[in-house]
Scaffold this motif. Sequence first.
Motif, mmCIF file in Angstrom:
data_model
loop_
_atom_site.group_PDB
_atom_site.id
_atom_site.type_symbol
_atom_site.label_atom_id
_atom_site.label_comp_id
_atom_site.label_asym_id
_atom_site.label_seq_id
_atom_site.Cartn_x
_atom_site.Cartn_y
_atom_site.Cartn_z
ATOM 1 N N ARG A 56 68.919 84.217 -13.310
ATOM 2 C CA ARG A 56 68.436 82.811 -12.936
ATOM 3 C C ARG A 56 67.073 82.643 -13.502
ATOM 4 O O ARG A 56 66.234 83.481 -12.922
ATOM 5 N N VAL A 57 66.535 81.783 -14.018
ATOM 6 C CA VAL A 57 65.293 81.221 -14.536
ATOM 7 C C VAL A 57 65.036 80.095 -14.337
ATOM 8 O O VAL A 57 65.874 79.174 -14.521
ATOM 9 N N ASP A 82 66.516 75.867 -12.020
ATOM 10 C CA ASP A 82 66.783 77.226 -11.693
ATOM 11 C C ASP A 82 68.189 77.778 -12.058
ATOM 12 O O ASP A 82 69.072 77.750 -11.346
ATOM 13 N N LEU A 83 68.175 77.484 -13.436
ATOM 14 C CA LEU A 83 69.372 77.762 -13.827
ATOM 15 C C LEU A 83 69.935 79.264 -14.400
ATOM 16 O O LEU A 83 68.788 79.985 -14.639
ATOM 17 N N GLN A 135 73.782 78.812 -18.295
ATOM 18 C CA GLN A 135 73.409 77.154 -18.210
ATOM 19 C C GLN A 135 72.544 76.674 -19.025
ATOM 20 O O GLN A 135 72.612 75.683 -19.574
ATOM 21 N N TRP A 136 71.353 77.593 -19.259
ATOM 22 C CA TRP A 136 70.281 77.232 -20.207
ATOM 23 C C TRP A 136 70.595 77.046 -21.615
ATOM 24 O O TRP A 136 70.442 76.229 -22.447
ATOM 25 N N LEU A 143 69.904 74.909 -24.994
ATOM 26 C CA LEU A 143 70.029 74.910 -26.535
ATOM 27 C C LEU A 143 70.839 73.979 -27.220
ATOM 28 O O LEU A 143 70.655 73.522 -28.222
ATOM 29 N N LEU A 144 71.968 73.743 -26.481
ATOM 30 C CA LEU A 144 72.832 72.882 -27.046
ATOM 31 C C LEU A 144 72.250 71.102 -26.968
ATOM 32 O O LEU A 144 72.709 70.457 -27.865
ATOM 33 N N ALA A 145 71.196 70.858 -26.167
ATOM 34 C CA ALA A 145 70.519 69.793 -26.465
ATOM 35 C C ALA A 145 69.873 69.507 -27.719
ATOM 36 O O ALA A 145 69.869 68.320 -28.415
ATOM 37 N N VAL A 146 69.452 70.591 -28.522
ATOM 38 C CA VAL A 146 68.814 70.484 -29.631
ATOM 39 C C VAL A 146 69.785 70.437 -30.576
ATOM 40 O O VAL A 146 69.752 69.716 -31.607
ATOM 41 N N PHE A 147 71.111 71.060 -30.450
ATOM 42 C CA PHE A 147 72.109 70.680 -31.382
ATOM 43 C C PHE A 147 72.902 69.422 -31.168
ATOM 44 O O PHE A 147 72.827 68.910 -32.610
ATOM 45 N N PHE A 148 72.782 68.781 -30.212
ATOM 46 C CA PHE A 148 73.297 67.358 -30.179
ATOM 47 C C PHE A 148 72.247 66.274 -30.576
ATOM 48 O O PHE A 148 72.240 65.264 -30.850
#
Length: 409
Positions: free
Chosen positions: A58-59, A67-68, A72-73, A78-83
């Motif tokens: 968790r970080v 605190d994921l 989850q990150w 990272l998938l937010a960039v893909f989307f």
Amino acid sequence: MIVPRRLQDAFATPVSEFGRYLRTETVGGVVLLVATAIALIWANSPSAELYQAIREIRVGPAALHLDLTLAQWATDGLLAVFFFVVGLELKRELVLGELSTIRRALLPVAAALGGMIVPAVLALLVGQGAPGMEKAWAIPVATDIAFALGVLALAGSALPTTARVFLLGLAVADDLGAIVIIAVLFSTGVHVVALLVAVAAAGTYWLLQRRRIRAWWLYVPLAVVTWVAMHDAGVHATIAGVLLGLLTRVKADPDEAESPAVRLEHRLQPWSAGFCVPVFALFAAGVPIGASALRAVFTEPVSLAVVVGLLVGKLVGIFASSWLVIRFVPASRPPGLDWRDLLAVSMLGGVGFTVSLLIAELALAEHEPQLVQTAKAAVLLASATASLIAAAMLVRRGRIHRLAGDPAE
């Protein structure tokens, strides 16, 4: 590469850009495949516990509910960039490309709808009444554009270029459907204040775009605020990426060499295809592949529903919908594309992978966590099988086109 004028007009962008896009997606598909192989080997090796431990590290600041775990990150961050890249491509196609008019959009949109509805219906029938099927029916509705275009580029290079155009339009429309499903099905307990903050930040982003402001140091903080607020609001954070992509300007001004959407797509596509999606796959694709795990794929109703949905539902849905549209609107048929070519391309729709793995996590992790690994194994098995079958069909069709002397480009 010589491309007919009608295809150049259809995209309203230079041919070289389309070629670069295909090459990037192909390379991205290879990197994604390597990341998946590493995840599978690692998760089934003596160091499998280390793999799971790294996933659960968790970080992040707990005060912002961030605190994921690293997994989850990868999913939310990272998938937010893909989307975001998906949103840029979707906006460009809606305004300038294959989805910009009813005539152009009719076939790929109908094919995408059929390729989503039929797999969902088949999945519900196969998994009827099974725990987790309330949301797991959505797992086989998505098509992975990187893998699909990669297989087409490697095995279907002799097919007419219109096959690539059809698949790209289909994938963009399919992505839109998957985005809607994620936004509607997996948004729970929405917090109004956080949602209003996300809307305000996104609205400011749109206003800056309208005012032709190009300062990256304004856009990056706005993107971060939109993502954090969307995450805190209870809406899946990847939707923030899509929203900002759709709000980005796609038409270049007279004094611009390229529009902001094209410029951002060129800069972010390599990061998305070469880093963000492979890292997500590294954390998401590590599932057991022993005899008992593979047996469960064909005995658990949820995983069996995923396999049937991807392998049968996608093929039937895409091809049948395309046949109906072309039958009643002959002008919508891609030039030079034979029915058997269309069938082979339809088989590529069964390559679910990235978004299917994401939906498997979202649909099952909370209430049926014991089914997540089996559902993911089903996605990987069905996607690999669809890739091999499609590749064999494409190679055969390519051989026939070469014998007939049909130009591929």
